[in-house]
Design an enzyme around this catalytic site. Structure first.
Site, PDB file in Angstrom:
ATOM      1  N   HIS A 179      30.299   3.883   0.152  1.00  0.00           N
ATOM      2  CA  HIS A 179      30.078   2.763   1.073  1.00  0.00           C
ATOM      3  C   HIS A 179      31.266   2.566   2.003  1.00  0.00           C
ATOM      4  O   HIS A 179      31.103   2.263   3.190  1.00  0.00           O
ATOM      5  CB  HIS A 179      29.790   1.493   0.273  1.00  0.00           C
ATOM      6  CG  HIS A 179      29.156   0.430   1.094  1.00  0.00           C
ATOM      7  ND1 HIS A 179      29.713  -0.809   1.263  1.00  0.00           N
ATOM      8  CD2 HIS A 179      28.011   0.425   1.806  1.00  0.00           C
ATOM      9  CE1 HIS A 179      28.938  -1.545   2.049  1.00  0.00           C
ATOM     10  NE2 HIS A 179      27.888  -0.817   2.388  1.00  0.00           N
ATOM     11  N   SER A 187      39.377  -5.708   6.824  1.00  0.00           N
ATOM     12  CA  SER A 187      40.083  -4.955   5.785  1.00  0.00           C
ATOM     13  C   SER A 187      39.042  -4.290   4.905  1.00  0.00           C
ATOM     14  O   SER A 187      38.283  -4.984   4.214  1.00  0.00           O
ATOM     15  CB  SER A 187      40.943  -5.902   4.944  1.00  0.00           C
ATOM     16  OG  SER A 187      41.404  -5.239   3.764  1.00  0.00           O
ATOM     17  N   VAL A 188      39.001  -2.971   4.953  1.00  0.00           N
ATOM     18  CA  VAL A 188      38.053  -2.217   4.134  1.00  0.00           C
ATOM     19  C   VAL A 188      38.857  -1.458   3.087  1.00  0.00           C
ATOM     20  O   VAL A 188      39.802  -0.755   3.427  1.00  0.00           O
ATOM     21  CB  VAL A 188      37.225  -1.239   4.970  1.00  0.00           C
ATOM     22  CG1 VAL A 188      36.048  -0.689   4.160  1.00  0.00           C
ATOM     23  CG2 VAL A 188      36.686  -1.920   6.234  1.00  0.00           C
TER      24      VAL A 188
HETATM   25  N1  LIG Z   1      33.393  -3.451   0.936  1.00  0.00           N
HETATM   26  C1  LIG Z   1      33.788  -4.039   2.120  1.00  0.00           C
HETATM   27  C2  LIG Z   1      32.875  -4.538   3.049  1.00  0.00           C
HETATM   28  N2  LIG Z   1      31.546  -4.446   2.811  1.00  0.00           N
HETATM   29  C3  LIG Z   1      30.568  -5.309   3.488  1.00  0.00           C
HETATM   30  C4  LIG Z   1      30.136  -4.776   4.866  1.00  0.00           C
HETATM   31  O1  LIG Z   1      31.181  -4.887   5.816  1.00  0.00           O
HETATM   32  C5  LIG Z   1      28.932  -5.591   5.370  1.00  0.00           C
HETATM   33  O2  LIG Z   1      29.313  -6.943   5.496  1.00  0.00           O
HETATM   34  C6  LIG Z   1      27.744  -5.486   4.445  1.00  0.00           C
HETATM   35  O3  LIG Z   1      27.436  -4.125   4.227  1.00  0.00           O
HETATM   36  C7  LIG Z   1      26.515  -6.208   5.024  1.00  0.00           C
HETATM   37  O4  LIG Z   1      26.176  -5.664   6.265  1.00  0.00           O
HETATM   38  N3  LIG Z   1      33.310  -5.079   4.199  1.00  0.00           N
HETATM   39  C8  LIG Z   1      34.666  -5.172   4.482  1.00  0.00           C
HETATM   40  O5  LIG Z   1      35.046  -5.694   5.537  1.00  0.00           O
HETATM   41  N4  LIG Z   1      35.570  -4.683   3.582  1.00  0.00           N
HETATM   42  C9  LIG Z   1      35.185  -4.115   2.411  1.00  0.00           C
HETATM   43  O6  LIG Z   1      36.061  -3.668   1.618  1.00  0.00           O
HETATM   44  C1  LIG Z   2      34.087  -0.649   1.303  1.00  0.00           C
HETATM   45  C2  LIG Z   2      33.066  -1.141   0.370  1.00  0.00           C
HETATM   46  O1  LIG Z   2      31.951  -1.483   0.709  1.00  0.00           O
HETATM   47  C3  LIG Z   2      33.426  -1.037  -1.076  1.00  0.00           C
HETATM   48  O2  LIG Z   2      34.591  -1.798  -1.300  1.00  0.00           O
HETATM   49  C4  LIG Z   2      32.318  -1.508  -2.002  1.00  0.00           C
HETATM   50  O3  LIG Z   2      32.728  -1.129  -3.291  1.00  0.00           O
HETATM   51  P1  LIG Z   2      31.853  -0.054  -4.107  1.00  0.00           P
HETATM   52  O4  LIG Z   2      31.950   1.258  -3.332  1.00  0.00           O
HETATM   53  O5  LIG Z   2      32.537   0.031  -5.462  1.00  0.00           O
HETATM   54  O6  LIG Z   2      30.437  -0.577  -4.188  1.00  0.00           O
END
Ligand SMILES: Nc1c(NC[C@H](O)[C@H](O)[C@H](O)CO)[nH]c(=O)[nH]c1=O
Ligand SMILES: CC(=O)[C@@H](O)COP(=O)(O)O
Length: 160
Positions: A97, A89-90
């Site tokens: 990011h 879930s992103v």
């Molecule tokens: N912001 C979210 C992330 N961020 C972390 C990345 O997936 C990864 O674990 C990190 O960059 C280290 O390599 N991941 C999600 O699954 N959902 C998010 O909302």
């Molecule tokens: C998808 C992500 O990595 C995000 O949720 C991280 O949040 P931010 O863009 O505010 O650093």
């Protein structure tokens, strides 16, 4: 058709192959766990409803959706599943990011399919808000985990 016009949990069981002899890997991201646990529950419920055996479902956790790619590949290399479901879930934050994580996960999981020949289902929600994620992981739009489970069964037997 947008998700809002389709219930993600809807399937016609009579059109789904029996999954009794199939082995499934499920790789689950630990980011947004209330969402990913809902997706996992939806996937397992659908797999079992279609005949899968509890002992043939292997779960691994990874830190985030970015790590779903290597986690899925390593699951395939070591556990020899008939299909893998990659659950994440992103949710959009303040920065770009989100774009990079979503793209890396989508492209990477696509590559695992082609590199290994093992169906690796993209069960990653890429939402603007938490509410959108809730709505798609057991909420008003159904559960993308169930949709992914059906895709995993169908692809596991495709061409066999
Ligand atoms: N912001 C979210 C992330 N961020 C972390 C990345 O997936 C990864 O674990 C990190 O960059 C280290 O390599 N991941 C999600 O699954 N959902 C998010 O909302
Ligand atoms: C998808 C992500 O990595 C995000 O949720 C991280 O949040 P931010 O863009 O505010 O650093």
């Amino acid at each position: 058709m947008a998700t809002e016009n389709k219930n993600l949990s809807a399937y016609d069981k009579s059109t789904i192959p029996n999954a009794a002899q199939l082995r499934f890997g499920i790789v689950v991201s630990e980011w947004n766990p209330t969402i990913t646990e809902g997706l996992y529950s939806g996937a397992v419920e659908a797999l079992l409803d279609c005949g899968a055996q509890v002992g043939n479902i292997i779960r691994w956790n990874v830190p985030g959706s970015f790590e779903l790619v290597l986690g899925s590949q390593r699951m395939i290399e070591t556990q020899k599943p008939d299909a893998v479901i990659a659950i994440g879930s992103v949710i959009q934050g303040e920065t770009k990011h989100f774009d990079f994580v979503c793209s890396a996960a989508a492209q990477g999981i696509k590559d695992v399919n082609l590199k290994t020949g093992v169906p690796t289902i993209f069960c990653v929600l890429t939402d603007n808000t938490m509410q959108q994620a809730i709505d798609r992981s057991g909420g008003k739009h159904g559960n993308k985990g169930a949709e992914a489970a059906i895709a995993a069964i169908k692809m596991a037997v495709l061409g066999k």
